[in-house]
Design a protein around this motif. Sequence first.
Motif, short mmCIF file in Angstrom:
data_model
loop_
_atom_site.label_atom_id
_atom_site.label_comp_id
_atom_site.label_asym_id
_atom_site.label_seq_id
_atom_site.Cartn_x
_atom_site.Cartn_y
_atom_site.Cartn_z
N ASP A 43 0.99 -1.41 -0.24
CA ASP A 43 -0.10 -0.35 0.07
C ASP A 43 0.27 1.54 0.19
N GLY A 44 1.68 0.62 -0.49
CA GLY A 44 3.05 2.76 -0.65
C GLY A 44 3.41 2.72 0.05
N GLN A 45 4.00 1.78 1.24
CA GLN A 45 4.82 2.25 2.45
C GLN A 45 5.47 0.75 2.20
N ALA A 46 6.86 1.13 2.95
CA ALA A 46 7.64 -0.02 2.35
C ALA A 46 7.21 -0.94 4.01
N GLY A 47 7.20 -2.27 2.86
CA GLY A 47 6.94 -3.87 3.50
C GLY A 47 8.04 -4.32 4.27
N LEU A 48 8.95 -4.93 3.29
CA LEU A 48 10.04 -5.27 4.18
C LEU A 48 10.91 -5.12 3.06
N VAL A 49 12.23 -4.87 3.71
CA VAL A 49 14.04 -4.67 3.14
C VAL A 49 14.11 -5.50 4.17
N LEU A 50 15.39 -6.44 2.64
CA LEU A 50 16.19 -6.86 3.31
C LEU A 50 17.37 -6.17 2.36
N PHE A 51 18.69 -6.02 3.37
CA PHE A 51 19.74 -5.85 2.74
C PHE A 51 21.13 -6.23 3.51
N GLY A 52 21.95 -6.85 3.05
CA GLY A 52 23.66 -7.73 3.05
C GLY A 52 24.07 -7.35 4.69
N ARG A 53 23.66 -8.72 5.36
CA ARG A 53 24.93 -7.82 6.90
C ARG A 53 25.85 -7.05 6.76
N HIS A 54 26.63 -7.71 5.77
CA HIS A 54 28.50 -7.76 5.77
C HIS A 54 27.84 -6.39 5.48
N HIS A 55 27.13 -5.28 4.97
CA HIS A 55 26.99 -4.08 4.41
C HIS A 55 27.46 -2.90 5.69
N ILE A 56 26.32 -3.70 6.68
CA ILE A 56 25.95 -3.09 7.77
C ILE A 56 26.82 -3.46 9.19
#
Length: 129
Positions: A43-56
């Motif tokens: 519905d136009g809102q971020a619901g799930l975001v994946l990001f590489g663990r190594h970056h953080i």
Amino acid sequence: MDALYPRLLVRDFPASVAFYRAALGVEPVKVVTEAAYANWDIDGQAGLVLFGRHHIAEVVGAGGLPPAAAQDTVMLVMKVDDVDGEADRLVALGATVAAPPQDRPAWGPGLRTAHLRDPEGNLIELQSY
């Protein structure tokens, strides 16, 4: 301050994208393979975001530590008007700085972030554009 969404910090980015693509039954709105970033909107809102663990892990100084024991797996992302001011405010409330406020042009034009840990050690990203 607006709590935006949870961000899952994943080890195997391509496999995680494939899994959530199939599990959710919809295509992600955005996939940036070189940044290990993908998001699905609801519905136009971020619901799930994946990001590489190594970056953080690199951002918060945990890159040289064993992934299972020391690298985060979830991060709360919060949109703020003033990253520096909100970081100072949260530190005064008991948060600790994992990565100080800084511009992140490689992550997005005009993006500024700070990474903090709440009193329980949970990772929080403050962001503004």
